[in-house]
Motif scaffolding. Structure first.
Motif, PDB file in Angstrom:
ATOM      1  N   LEU A  65      10.585  27.184  71.444  1.00 12.06           N
ATOM      2  CA  LEU A  65      10.052  27.695  70.182  1.00 12.06           C
ATOM      3  C   LEU A  65      11.202  28.395  69.456  1.00 12.06           C
ATOM      4  O   LEU A  65      11.611  29.483  69.830  1.00 12.06           O
ATOM      5  N   TYR A  66      11.720  27.719  68.463  1.00 10.28           N
ATOM      6  CA  TYR A  66      12.868  28.207  67.706  1.00 10.28           C
ATOM      7  C   TYR A  66      12.367  28.979  66.498  1.00 10.28           C
ATOM      8  O   TYR A  66      11.580  28.468  65.702  1.00 10.28           O
ATOM      9  N   VAL A  67      12.822  30.212  66.359  1.00  9.50           N
ATOM     10  CA  VAL A  67      12.457  31.029  65.210  1.00  9.50           C
ATOM     11  C   VAL A  67      13.698  31.267  64.363  1.00  9.50           C
ATOM     12  O   VAL A  67      14.709  31.784  64.854  1.00  9.50           O
ATOM     13  N   LEU A  68      13.615  30.881  63.088  1.00 13.51           N
ATOM     14  CA  LEU A  68      14.710  31.066  62.142  1.00 13.51           C
ATOM     15  C   LEU A  68      14.374  32.235  61.226  1.00 13.51           C
ATOM     16  O   LEU A  68      13.408  32.184  60.465  1.00 13.51           O
ATOM     17  N   PHE A  69      15.154  33.299  61.328  1.00  9.00           N
ATOM     18  CA  PHE A  69      14.955  34.484  60.503  1.00  9.00           C
ATOM     19  C   PHE A  69      15.804  34.393  59.231  1.00  9.00           C
ATOM     20  O   PHE A  69      16.865  33.761  59.231  1.00  9.00           O
ATOM     21  N   GLY A  70      15.320  35.045  58.198  1.00 11.66           N
ATOM     22  CA  GLY A  70      16.102  35.086  56.968  1.00 11.66           C
ATOM     23  C   GLY A  70      15.330  35.778  55.869  1.00 11.66           C
ATOM     24  O   GLY A  70      14.097  35.748  55.853  1.00 11.66           O
ATOM     25  N   PRO A  71      16.031  36.402  54.926  1.00 17.40           N
ATOM     26  CA  PRO A  71      15.367  37.068  53.805  1.00 17.40           C
ATOM     27  C   PRO A  71      14.795  36.046  52.825  1.00 17.40           C
ATOM     28  O   PRO A  71      15.082  34.844  52.912  1.00 17.40           O
ATOM     29  N   ASN A  72      14.001  36.528  51.892  1.00 14.67           N
ATOM     30  CA  ASN A  72      13.494  35.656  50.844  1.00 14.67           C
ATOM     31  C   ASN A  72      14.650  35.037  50.069  1.00 14.67           C
ATOM     32  O   ASN A  72      15.632  35.716  49.757  1.00 14.67           O
ATOM     33  N   GLY A  73      14.546  33.730  49.800  1.00 14.68           N
ATOM     34  CA  GLY A  73      15.583  33.055  49.047  1.00 14.68           C
ATOM     35  C   GLY A  73      16.746  32.555  49.873  1.00 14.68           C
ATOM     36  O   GLY A  73      17.725  32.053  49.319  1.00 14.68           O
ATOM     37  N   SER A  74      16.636  32.656  51.193  1.00 15.96           N
ATOM     38  CA  SER A  74      17.751  32.252  52.054  1.00 15.96           C
ATOM     39  C   SER A  74      17.816  30.741  52.281  1.00 15.96           C
ATOM     40  O   SER A  74      18.823  30.227  52.757  1.00 15.96           O
ATOM     41  N   GLU A  99      19.316  44.826  69.387  1.00 13.34           N
ATOM     42  CA  GLU A  99      20.592  44.199  69.043  1.00 13.34           C
ATOM     43  C   GLU A  99      20.402  43.185  67.921  1.00 13.34           C
ATOM     44  O   GLU A  99      21.229  43.085  67.009  1.00 13.34           O
ATOM     45  N   LEU A 100      19.299  42.426  67.991  1.00 16.28           N
ATOM     46  CA  LEU A 100      18.998  41.465  66.934  1.00 16.28           C
ATOM     47  C   LEU A 100      18.817  42.177  65.597  1.00 16.28           C
ATOM     48  O   LEU A 100      19.316  41.715  64.564  1.00 16.28           O
ATOM     49  N   ASN A 101      18.111  43.299  65.600  1.00 16.03           N
ATOM     50  CA  ASN A 101      17.905  44.053  64.367  1.00 16.03           C
ATOM     51  C   ASN A 101      19.241  44.455  63.740  1.00 16.03           C
ATOM     52  O   ASN A 101      19.445  44.326  62.530  1.00 16.03           O
ATOM     53  N   GLU A 102      20.140  44.932  64.570  1.00 15.54           N
ATOM     54  CA  GLU A 102      21.440  45.375  64.072  1.00 15.54           C
ATOM     55  C   GLU A 102      22.257  44.205  63.528  1.00 15.54           C
ATOM     56  O   GLU A 102      22.886  44.312  62.467  1.00 15.54           O
ATOM     57  N   ILE A 103      22.248  43.081  64.260  1.00 21.35           N
ATOM     58  CA  ILE A 103      22.990  41.903  63.819  1.00 21.35           C
ATOM     59  C   ILE A 103      22.420  41.371  62.509  1.00 21.35           C
ATOM     60  O   ILE A 103      23.157  41.037  61.574  1.00 21.35           O
ATOM     61  N   TYR A 104      21.100  41.320  62.424  1.00 21.48           N
ATOM     62  CA  TYR A 104      20.440  40.810  61.215  1.00 21.48           C
ATOM     63  C   TYR A 104      20.819  41.663  60.001  1.00 21.48           C
ATOM     64  O   TYR A 104      21.231  41.136  58.961  1.00 21.48           O
ATOM     65  N   ARG A 105      20.691  42.953  60.144  1.00 26.87           N
ATOM     66  CA  ARG A 105      20.989  43.829  59.009  1.00 26.87           C
ATOM     67  C   ARG A 105      22.455  43.729  58.599  1.00 26.87           C
ATOM     68  O   ARG A 105      22.779  43.722  57.405  1.00 26.87           O
ATOM     69  N   ARG A 106      23.345  43.666  59.570  1.00 24.95           N
ATOM     70  CA  ARG A 106      24.759  43.581  59.256  1.00 24.95           C
ATOM     71  C   ARG A 106      25.093  42.276  58.543  1.00 24.95           C
ATOM     72  O   ARG A 106      25.799  42.273  57.521  1.00 24.95           O
ATOM     73  N   LEU A 107      24.565  41.176  59.073  1.00 24.93           N
ATOM     74  CA  LEU A 107      24.854  39.872  58.470  1.00 24.93           C
ATOM     75  C   LEU A 107      24.280  39.742  57.061  1.00 24.93           C
ATOM     76  O   LEU A 107      24.954  39.266  56.149  1.00 24.93           O
ATOM     77  N   ILE A 108      23.036  40.162  56.904  1.00 25.37           N
ATOM     78  CA  ILE A 108      22.383  40.051  55.596  1.00 25.37           C
ATOM     79  C   ILE A 108      23.054  40.971  54.589  1.00 25.37           C
ATOM     80  O   ILE A 108      23.281  40.610  53.429  1.00 25.37           O
ATOM     81  N   ARG A 109      23.448  42.174  55.017  1.00 20.74           N
ATOM     82  CA  ARG A 109      24.116  43.104  54.122  1.00 20.74           C
ATOM     83  C   ARG A 109      25.456  42.548  53.667  1.00 20.74           C
ATOM     84  O   ARG A 109      25.820  42.618  52.494  1.00 20.74           O
ATOM     85  N   ASN A 110      26.197  41.987  54.611  1.00 21.90           N
ATOM     86  CA  ASN A 110      27.514  41.439  54.279  1.00 21.90           C
ATOM     87  C   ASN A 110      27.401  40.235  53.371  1.00 21.90           C
ATOM     88  O   ASN A 110      28.286  39.957  52.565  1.00 21.90           O
TER      89      ASN A 110
END
Length: 244
Positions: free
Chosen positions: A38-47, A230-241
């Motif tokens: 079960l693959y889950v792809l995360f991303g903000p709106n418009g990604s 760890e996922l939360n931190e990676i997500y926020r860092r990547l999306i912010r950058n």
């Protein structure tokens, strides 16, 4: 982080690009999905999550790239591939002037389901909307429409389940029912792909995860190799950058 997959992918997307006019939505997206994960792809709106989901469902063609199912181009399989796919999108694909039962009977006929009443009874009971099936869908709440749309997605027992933001409108009971059913499908060997921006829910159900931003998969990992915090931190860092 990129992982090398040892097993042969059942559903594979290679170098997917998608443009709408001059606007680039997806850029060289690669993804391999295997039976029983079960693959889950995360991303903000418009990604680009919805666009990518529609592409691997065959409803939308990429500008460049290839999508294969069992090593065959999905766009050369005519309707045979679509019959194997259950697709949930932002649109419910429900006819509001029909009852819940009539909607599911219609889709059951499209897929050639013989004992459709038994299948409808089974799933409507599972998703706890059996008492509403003879009501017009226009009278359903957003959550009830979502439950019915999920049943529509699963009515033909698809081999490939693609769900774009499936938690939309669902209450806690609806979420628990959905996740329980997806877990059962995964254990039975189906291919399941989900997009969401809900990190907590998505992490809980996933076996493998990815992060999409501005049309690119920036991170991918087996869930067992990454903690939720760890996922939360990676997500926020990547999306912010990517955003600023």
């Amino acid at each position: 982080m990129r992982l090398k997959r040892a097993l042969m992918a059942t559903l594979k997307a290679e170098k997917i690009k998608k443009y709408f006019g001059q606007r680039k939505v997806l850029s060289n997206v690669n993804l391999q999905l295997e039976n029983g994960e079960l693959y889950v792809l995360f991303g903000p709106n418009g990604s680009g999550k919805t666009t990518f989901t529609l592409i691997i469902s065959s409803l939308l063609k990429p500008t460049e790239g290839l999508v294969t199912f069992e090593n065959k181009d999905i766009y050369k399989q005519d309707a045979s591939y679509r019959k194997k796919v259950g697709l949930l999108t932002h649109s419910t694909f429900l006819y509001e002037n029909l009852t819940g039962f009539e909607n599911l009977k219609f889709y059951g006929a499209l897929y050639g389901i013989l004992d459709i009443k038994r299948r409808i009874d089974e799933l409507s009971l599972l998703f706890e909307i059996e008492t509403r099936m003879n009501e017009s869908v226009r009278n359903f709440s957003r959550g009830m429409k979502q439950r019915l749309s999920i049943i529509r997605t699963l009515i033909h027992n698809p081999e490939v389940i693609l769900m774009d933001e499936p938690y939309t409108g669902l209450d806690e009971i609806g979420v628990q029912i959905l996740e329980g059913q997806l877990s059962n499908y995964r254990k039975s060997g189906k291919v399941i792909f989900m997009t969401t921006h809900n990190l907590l829910r998505g992490y809980g159900i996933a076996t493998r995860i990815g992060i999409l931003s501005r049309g690119r998969i920036l991170f991918e990992s087996d869930k067992k190799k990454i903690e939720r915090n760890e996922l939360n931190e990676i997500y926020r860092r990547l999306i912010r950058n990517e955003t600023f």
